[in-house]
Design a protein around this motif. Structure first.
Motif, PDB file in Angstrom:
ATOM      1  N   VAL A   3       0.865  -1.174   0.000  1.00  0.00           N
ATOM      2  CA  VAL A   3       0.000   0.000   0.000  1.00  0.00           C
ATOM      3  C   VAL A   3       0.897   1.218   0.000  1.00  0.00           C
ATOM      4  O   VAL A   3       1.817   1.312   0.810  1.00  0.00           O
ATOM      5  CB  VAL A   3      -0.939   0.010   1.229  1.00  0.00           C
ATOM      6  CG1 VAL A   3      -1.760   1.268   1.260  1.00  0.00           C
ATOM      7  CG2 VAL A   3      -1.835  -1.207   1.200  1.00  0.00           C
ATOM      8  N   ARG A   4       0.649   2.123  -0.902  1.00  0.00           N
ATOM      9  CA  ARG A   4       1.488   3.297  -1.055  1.00  0.00           C
ATOM     10  C   ARG A   4       1.444   4.166   0.198  1.00  0.00           C
ATOM     11  O   ARG A   4       0.434   4.234   0.887  1.00  0.00           O
ATOM     12  CB  ARG A   4       0.987   4.101  -2.260  1.00  0.00           C
ATOM     13  CG  ARG A   4       2.101   4.841  -2.964  1.00  0.00           C
ATOM     14  CD  ARG A   4       1.566   5.536  -4.169  1.00  0.00           C
ATOM     15  NE  ARG A   4       1.258   4.603  -5.244  1.00  0.00           N
ATOM     16  CZ  ARG A   4       0.432   4.901  -6.242  1.00  0.00           C
ATOM     17  NH1 ARG A   4      -0.173   6.050  -6.280  1.00  0.00           N
ATOM     18  NH2 ARG A   4       0.215   4.035  -7.196  1.00  0.00           N
ATOM     19  N   SER A   5       2.550   4.833   0.512  1.00  0.00           N
ATOM     20  CA  SER A   5       2.632   5.598   1.749  1.00  0.00           C
ATOM     21  C   SER A   5       1.675   6.779   1.741  1.00  0.00           C
ATOM     22  O   SER A   5       1.208   7.211   2.794  1.00  0.00           O
ATOM     23  CB  SER A   5       4.057   6.079   1.982  1.00  0.00           C
ATOM     24  OG  SER A   5       4.466   6.896   0.906  1.00  0.00           O
ATOM     25  N   SER A   6       1.333   7.301   0.560  1.00  0.00           N
ATOM     26  CA  SER A   6       0.372   8.401   0.508  1.00  0.00           C
ATOM     27  C   SER A   6      -1.006   7.929   0.944  1.00  0.00           C
ATOM     28  O   SER A   6      -1.766   8.678   1.554  1.00  0.00           O
ATOM     29  CB  SER A   6       0.309   8.981  -0.896  1.00  0.00           C
ATOM     30  OG  SER A   6      -0.085   7.980  -1.806  1.00  0.00           O
ATOM     31  N   LEU A   7      -1.326   6.653   0.668  1.00  0.00           N
ATOM     32  CA  LEU A   7      -2.609   6.111   1.113  1.00  0.00           C
ATOM     33  C   LEU A   7      -2.589   5.871   2.608  1.00  0.00           C
ATOM     34  O   LEU A   7      -3.610   5.995   3.274  1.00  0.00           O
ATOM     35  CB  LEU A   7      -2.916   4.798   0.402  1.00  0.00           C
ATOM     36  CG  LEU A   7      -3.204   4.844  -1.089  1.00  0.00           C
ATOM     37  CD1 LEU A   7      -3.652   3.494  -1.561  1.00  0.00           C
ATOM     38  CD2 LEU A   7      -4.234   5.875  -1.421  1.00  0.00           C
ATOM     39  N   ARG A   8      -1.437   5.523   3.140  1.00  0.00           N
ATOM     40  CA  ARG A   8      -1.353   5.282   4.583  1.00  0.00           C
ATOM     41  C   ARG A   8      -1.628   6.541   5.371  1.00  0.00           C
ATOM     42  O   ARG A   8      -2.279   6.515   6.404  1.00  0.00           O
ATOM     43  CB  ARG A   8       0.033   4.760   4.950  1.00  0.00           C
ATOM     44  CG  ARG A   8       0.210   3.325   4.613  1.00  0.00           C
ATOM     45  CD  ARG A   8       1.225   2.657   5.500  1.00  0.00           C
ATOM     46  NE  ARG A   8       1.494   1.326   5.000  1.00  0.00           N
ATOM     47  CZ  ARG A   8       2.547   1.017   4.268  1.00  0.00           C
ATOM     48  NH1 ARG A   8       3.418   1.934   3.959  1.00  0.00           N
ATOM     49  NH2 ARG A   8       2.719  -0.210   3.861  1.00  0.00           N
ATOM     50  N   SER A   9      -1.120   7.675   4.881  1.00  0.00           N
ATOM     51  CA  SER A   9      -1.360   8.924   5.598  1.00  0.00           C
ATOM     52  C   SER A   9      -2.832   9.313   5.521  1.00  0.00           C
ATOM     53  O   SER A   9      -3.385   9.850   6.476  1.00  0.00           O
ATOM     54  CB  SER A   9      -0.491  10.038   5.039  1.00  0.00           C
ATOM     55  OG  SER A   9      -0.781  10.255   3.684  1.00  0.00           O
ATOM     56  N   LEU A  10      -3.486   9.015   4.390  1.00  0.00           N
ATOM     57  CA  LEU A  10      -4.909   9.323   4.268  1.00  0.00           C
ATOM     58  C   LEU A  10      -5.748   8.390   5.132  1.00  0.00           C
ATOM     59  O   LEU A  10      -6.805   8.770   5.607  1.00  0.00           O
ATOM     60  CB  LEU A  10      -5.355   9.186   2.815  1.00  0.00           C
ATOM     61  CG  LEU A  10      -4.977  10.329   1.892  1.00  0.00           C
ATOM     62  CD1 LEU A  10      -5.360   9.979   0.477  1.00  0.00           C
ATOM     63  CD2 LEU A  10      -5.636  11.608   2.315  1.00  0.00           C
ATOM     64  N   LYS A  11      -5.224   7.170   5.332  1.00  0.00           N
ATOM     65  CA  LYS A  11      -5.954   6.191   6.127  1.00  0.00           C
ATOM     66  C   LYS A  11      -6.072   6.630   7.587  1.00  0.00           C
ATOM     67  O   LYS A  11      -7.024   6.278   8.262  1.00  0.00           O
ATOM     68  CB  LYS A  11      -5.206   4.861   6.032  1.00  0.00           C
ATOM     69  CG  LYS A  11      -5.912   3.678   6.594  1.00  0.00           C
ATOM     70  CD  LYS A  11      -5.165   2.414   6.268  1.00  0.00           C
ATOM     71  CE  LYS A  11      -3.875   2.295   7.051  1.00  0.00           C
ATOM     72  NZ  LYS A  11      -3.242   0.989   6.903  1.00  0.00           N
ATOM     73  N   GLN A  12      -5.118   7.430   8.056  1.00  0.00           N
ATOM     74  CA  GLN A  12      -5.122   7.874   9.452  1.00  0.00           C
ATOM     75  C   GLN A  12      -6.154   8.962   9.724  1.00  0.00           C
ATOM     76  O   GLN A  12      -6.487   9.221  10.863  1.00  0.00           O
ATOM     77  CB  GLN A  12      -3.738   8.420   9.829  1.00  0.00           C
ATOM     78  CG  GLN A  12      -2.596   7.462   9.588  1.00  0.00           C
ATOM     79  CD  GLN A  12      -2.739   6.176  10.378  1.00  0.00           C
ATOM     80  OE1 GLN A  12      -3.196   6.206  11.511  1.00  0.00           O
ATOM     81  NE2 GLN A  12      -2.349   5.066   9.780  1.00  0.00           N
ATOM     82  N   LYS A  13      -6.658   9.598   8.681  1.00  0.00           N
ATOM     83  CA  LYS A  13      -7.588  10.708   8.877  1.00  0.00           C
ATOM     84  C   LYS A  13      -8.928  10.186   9.410  1.00  0.00           C
ATOM     85  O   LYS A  13      -9.321   9.068   9.103  1.00  0.00           O
ATOM     86  CB  LYS A  13      -7.836  11.434   7.550  1.00  0.00           C
ATOM     87  CG  LYS A  13      -6.564  11.866   6.879  1.00  0.00           C
ATOM     88  CD  LYS A  13      -6.460  13.342   6.816  1.00  0.00           C
ATOM     89  CE  LYS A  13      -5.308  13.736   5.931  1.00  0.00           C
ATOM     90  NZ  LYS A  13      -4.455  14.707   6.513  1.00  0.00           N
ATOM     91  N   PRO A  14      -9.623  10.990  10.219  1.00  0.00           N
ATOM     92  CA  PRO A  14     -10.886  10.514  10.785  1.00  0.00           C
ATOM     93  C   PRO A  14     -11.961  10.332   9.723  1.00  0.00           C
ATOM     94  O   PRO A  14     -12.130  11.176   8.856  1.00  0.00           O
ATOM     95  CB  PRO A  14     -11.277  11.625  11.771  1.00  0.00           C
ATOM     96  CG  PRO A  14     -10.504  12.815  11.331  1.00  0.00           C
ATOM     97  CD  PRO A  14      -9.259  12.307  10.697  1.00  0.00           C
ATOM     98  N   GLY A  15     -12.639   9.204   9.780  1.00  0.00           N
ATOM     99  CA  GLY A  15     -13.735   8.927   8.861  1.00  0.00           C
ATOM    100  C   GLY A  15     -13.321   8.251   7.578  1.00  0.00           C
ATOM    101  O   GLY A  15     -14.166   8.023   6.715  1.00  0.00           O
ATOM    102  N   SER A  16     -12.051   7.907   7.420  1.00  0.00           N
ATOM    103  CA  SER A  16     -11.629   7.311   6.153  1.00  0.00           C
ATOM    104  C   SER A  16     -11.715   5.790   6.216  1.00  0.00           C
ATOM    105  O   SER A  16     -11.508   5.175   7.257  1.00  0.00           O
ATOM    106  CB  SER A  16     -10.207   7.730   5.796  1.00  0.00           C
ATOM    107  OG  SER A  16      -9.308   7.252   6.747  1.00  0.00           O
ATOM    108  N   VAL A  17     -12.027   5.190   5.057  1.00  0.00           N
ATOM    109  CA  VAL A  17     -12.183   3.749   4.937  1.00  0.00           C
ATOM    110  C   VAL A  17     -11.375   3.288   3.740  1.00  0.00           C
ATOM    111  O   VAL A  17     -11.379   3.935   2.698  1.00  0.00           O
ATOM    112  CB  VAL A  17     -13.670   3.379   4.718  1.00  0.00           C
ATOM    113  CG1 VAL A  17     -13.857   1.886   4.696  1.00  0.00           C
ATOM    114  CG2 VAL A  17     -14.535   4.010   5.780  1.00  0.00           C
ATOM    115  N   VAL A  18     -10.668   2.162   3.883  1.00  0.00           N
ATOM    116  CA  VAL A  18      -9.923   1.581   2.773  1.00  0.00           C
ATOM    117  C   VAL A  18     -10.761   0.447   2.199  1.00  0.00           C
ATOM    118  O   VAL A  18     -11.142  -0.473   2.921  1.00  0.00           O
ATOM    119  CB  VAL A  18      -8.556   1.048   3.242  1.00  0.00           C
ATOM    120  CG1 VAL A  18      -7.812   0.414   2.088  1.00  0.00           C
ATOM    121  CG2 VAL A  18      -7.735   2.163   3.831  1.00  0.00           C
TER     122      VAL A  18
END
Length: 40
Positions: A3-18
């Motif tokens: 999983v790309r590191s840019s997606l990992r940072s977005l995954k930490q945001k509140p309300g986000s789902v992968v």
């Protein structure tokens, strides 16, 4: 699967789902739709 590191940072945001859609990894955020991205 990598999983790309840019997606990992977005995954930490509140309300986000992968989710996986049609073989792609997608980050969706209903709280802030601006934070959405895909890989693959």
């Amino acid at each position: 699967m990598k999983v790309r590191s840019s997606l990992r940072s977005l995954k930490q945001k509140p309300g986000s789902v992968v989710v996986r859609r049609r073989g792609r990894v997608v980050v969706v955020n209903r709280a802030n739709p601006q934070w959405k991205s895909r890989q693959g």
